[in-house]
Design an enzyme around this catalytic site. Structure first.
Site, PDB file in Angstrom:
ATOM      1  N   GLY A   1       0.755  -1.249   0.000  1.00  0.00           N
ATOM      2  CA  GLY A   1       0.000   0.000   0.000  1.00  0.00           C
ATOM      3  C   GLY A   1       0.779   1.289   0.000  1.00  0.00           C
TER       4      GLY A   1
ATOM      5  CD  GLU B   1       0.391  -8.656   1.467  1.00  0.00           C
ATOM      6  OE1 GLU B   1       0.742  -9.855   1.490  1.00  0.00           O
ATOM      7  OE2 GLU B   1      -0.782  -8.280   1.625  1.00  0.00           O
TER       8      GLU B   1
ATOM      9  NE  ARG C   1      -0.380   2.498  -5.802  1.00  0.00           N
ATOM     10  CZ  ARG C   1      -1.525   2.494  -6.489  1.00  0.00           C
ATOM     11  NH1 ARG C   1      -1.575   3.044  -7.675  1.00  0.00           N
ATOM     12  NH2 ARG C   1      -2.613   1.972  -5.970  1.00  0.00           N
TER      13      ARG C   1
ATOM     14  NE  ARG D   1      -3.476   3.213 -11.065  1.00  0.00           N
ATOM     15  CZ  ARG D   1      -3.304   4.403 -10.558  1.00  0.00           C
ATOM     16  NH1 ARG D   1      -2.792   5.371 -11.281  1.00  0.00           N
ATOM     17  NH2 ARG D   1      -3.636   4.655  -9.314  1.00  0.00           N
TER      18      ARG D   1
ATOM     19  CE1 TYR E   1      -9.415   2.109  -8.876  1.00  0.00           C
ATOM     20  CE2 TYR E   1      -7.476   2.227 -10.273  1.00  0.00           C
ATOM     21  CZ  TYR E   1      -8.386   1.491  -9.542  1.00  0.00           C
ATOM     22  OH  TYR E   1      -8.231   0.135  -9.474  1.00  0.00           O
TER      23      TYR E   1
ATOM     24  CB  CYS F   1     -17.045   3.469 -28.706  1.00  0.00           C
ATOM     25  SG  CYS F   1     -16.289   3.431 -30.317  1.00  0.00           S
TER      26      CYS F   1
ATOM     27  CE1 TYR G   1      -2.470  -3.353  -8.437  1.00  0.00           C
ATOM     28  CE2 TYR G   1      -1.232  -1.406  -7.785  1.00  0.00           C
ATOM     29  CZ  TYR G   1      -1.713  -2.675  -7.507  1.00  0.00           C
ATOM     30  OH  TYR G   1      -1.428  -3.259  -6.310  1.00  0.00           O
TER      31      TYR G   1
HETATM   32  N1  LLP Z   1      -1.680  -6.881  -0.505  1.00  0.00           N
HETATM   33  C1  LLP Z   1      -2.993  -6.962  -0.711  1.00  0.00           C
HETATM   34  C2  LLP Z   1      -3.782  -7.888   0.099  1.00  0.00           C
HETATM   35  C3  LLP Z   1      -3.600  -6.157  -1.677  1.00  0.00           C
HETATM   36  O1  LLP Z   1      -4.902  -6.224  -1.870  1.00  0.00           O
HETATM   37  C4  LLP Z   1      -2.814  -5.252  -2.448  1.00  0.00           C
HETATM   38  C5  LLP Z   1      -3.415  -4.409  -3.482  1.00  0.00           C
HETATM   39  C6  LLP Z   1      -1.423  -5.226  -2.208  1.00  0.00           C
HETATM   40  C7  LLP Z   1      -0.894  -6.046  -1.225  1.00  0.00           C
HETATM   41  C8  LLP Z   1      -0.494  -4.338  -2.969  1.00  0.00           C
HETATM   42  O2  LLP Z   1      -0.789  -2.999  -2.779  1.00  0.00           O
HETATM   43  P1  LLP Z   1       0.195  -1.874  -3.350  1.00  0.00           P
HETATM   44  O3  LLP Z   1       1.493  -1.971  -2.602  1.00  0.00           O
HETATM   45  O4  LLP Z   1       0.387  -2.129  -4.792  1.00  0.00           O
HETATM   46  O5  LLP Z   1      -0.517  -0.612  -3.085  1.00  0.00           O
HETATM   47  N2  LLP Z   1      -5.784  -1.021  -9.175  1.00  0.00           N
HETATM   48  C9  LLP Z   1      -5.543  -0.043  -8.139  1.00  0.00           C
HETATM   49  C10 LLP Z   1      -4.818  -0.635  -6.950  1.00  0.00           C
HETATM   50  C11 LLP Z   1      -5.504  -1.833  -6.347  1.00  0.00           C
HETATM   51  C12 LLP Z   1      -4.755  -2.428  -5.196  1.00  0.00           C
HETATM   52  C13 LLP Z   1      -5.350  -3.733  -4.796  1.00  0.00           C
HETATM   53  N3  LLP Z   1      -4.654  -4.400  -3.735  1.00  0.00           N
HETATM   54  C14 LLP Z   1      -4.830   1.146  -8.750  1.00  0.00           C
HETATM   55  O6  LLP Z   1      -4.542   1.121  -9.934  1.00  0.00           O
HETATM   56  O7  LLP Z   1      -4.573   2.119  -8.068  1.00  0.00           O
END
Ligand code: LLP
Length: 420
Positions: A240, A277, A280, A316, A320, A345, A374
């Protein structure tokens, strides 16, 4: 913009490769990833945890290209997966199954059994029903399941509603009180070992306070479970961590870890290993989407740059209202107030809206920055558009790591029955 991307005499480069050379050879739209940027971001996170027994798992969903996964596995990363498909990719890319953690609210029997078959490190269990299923399948297949409970710490991550997961009313995780009751039930199960606590409160988090608060709450659960006699060997703080797309002031991995270090150290002394984990943070700024302006037009008093990439390639902005910086591949273009739109379209098909954009002529190349996470992983074939090619750059070398889809790929698996 990650410093792997910079302007040279011949325009925008990724590491030592000129982006117009890639576009000229592979065509557009094309995703380009920097190996150096992936490695730098991974190591930055890994080093932030130094002094703590830890493992950085890469969230495969952010960018699941096999070469990207292969690179991460070679750096020593573990993998955070959310489906049987991601397990398949992770195994193909060479991740050690003992470094794989499996999250998700809706794991099917096939997926649970596949994870058991690979003897993955941990199932991050999200409900009492899932735990019951896991016990049953493990017993049936003569396996043991190592389990983390994904707790919902009920903290608002102060990010976009679509990517908030750790507040009370979300479908994710188990409320703290229920987690304790569920843990007690694990004693009745023969094939499940409860050895971890997991949390993940959301994505693109740019504020430390909610993250730290959630870690504190979840760590209390670890303590309580240990107090009740459970050997909690793993505490997964989730992913996150946000990145800079525009002018966000996102904390660095070190700032995040330092803010929660006392908590993590106390757990470490008690024999609990720390997992995270991130997706991004590792892949986001390592990638760009190259697109070519096909047409320019004016309508309703607005300027439109019509690109050959659309919402099916990079969802994205449409989903969003996300901001991706738009850079000219040839430096020096003046700015023009315009929308950068795709060929799909839908009026929601835009890559940048109401912005000052490079005053690109028809045929010019643009780069959508920070598109490594993403981006391709959320691409679709909507409007029967073949998905883009993907390219990986390492120093002065580059290679296509996923071919642009062919028209025949669009109908792969489709059948016309005899009764037609
Ligand atoms: N762990 C779990 C359980 C998750 O659900 C996620 C992301 C991550 C780790 C990794 O999160 P990160 O470090 O990448 O923030 N499509 C959206 C983002 C969706 C994230 C879903 N879960 C976007 O383009 O912003």
């Amino acid at each position: 913009m990650d410093d792997s991307y910079y302007y040279g005499e011949d325009g925008l480069r990724c590491e030592d490769v000129v982006l117009s050379e890639i576009a000229g050879s592979v065509g557009t739209p094309t995703y380009v990833y920097s190996y150096g940027a992936l490695e730098k971001a991974y190591r930055e996170i890994d080093e932030a945890f130094s002094g703590l027994d830890h493992m950085v798992c890469y969230a495969v969903k952010a960018n699941s290209n096999l070469s990207v996964l292969h690179a991460l596995a070679s750096f020593g990363a573990g993998a955070d997966i959310v489906s049987g498909g991601e397990l398949y990719r992770a195994m193909k890319a060479g991740f050690d199954p003992k470094k794989v953690v499996f999250a998700g609210v809706g794991k099917t029997e096939d997926e649970l059994v596949a994870g058991l078959g690979e003897r993955i490190l941990l199932f991050n269990v999200e409900s009492a029903s899932e735990l019951e299923h896991l016990e049953r399948f493990a017993a049936r297949h003569g396996k043991r399941a190592r389990v983390s409970l994904r707790v919902n710490p009920d903290v608002h991550p102060e990010t976009h509603a679509h990517v908030s997961t750790g507040h009370g009313a979300s479908k994710f995780g188990i409320p703290v009180e229920e987690a304790l009751a569920l843990a007690e039930r694990v004693g009745e199960y023969r094939c499940v070992d409860l050895i971890g606590v997991h949390q993940h409160i959301g994505s693109q988090i740019t504020k430390l306070a909610p993250y730290a608060e959630s870690v504190e709450k979840s760590a209390q659960l670890v303590d309580e479970l240990k107090h009740r006699g459970f050997d909690i060997k793993y505490f997964n703080i989730g992913g996150g961590l946000g990145i800079r797309y525009k002018d966000e002031e996102a904390p660095s991995p070190r700032e995040l870890v330092d803010a929660i270090r006392p908590i993590l150290e106390a757990l470490g002394t008690g024999g609990t290993k720390i997992l995270c984990e991130m997706g991004r943070y590792i892949a986001g700024n390592a990638g760009v989407l190259l697109t070519r302006v096909i047409y320019r037009k004016r309508s309703g008093g607005k300027n439109f740059l019509v690109a050959d990439a659309g919402m099916n390639d990079l969802l994205r902005p449409s989903l969003y209202d996300a901001y991706h910086e738009v850079r000219p591949v040839q430096d020096g273009a003046a700015a023009v107030p315009a929308d950068l739109v795709g060929p799909v379209c839908e009026s929601g098909d835009y890559l940048a809206r109401d912005r000052d954009l490079p005053d690109a002529a028809e045929g010019d190349l643009l780069a959508l920055m920070s598109a490594g996470a993403y981006g391709f992983s959320m691409a679709s074939n909507y409007n029967s558009r073949p998905r883009p090619a993907e390219v990986l750059v390492k120093g002065d070398r580059w290679a296509v790591v996923r071919e642009r889809e062919h028209l025949a790929d669009l109908v792969k698996g489709e059948l016309v029955p005899a009764f037609l």
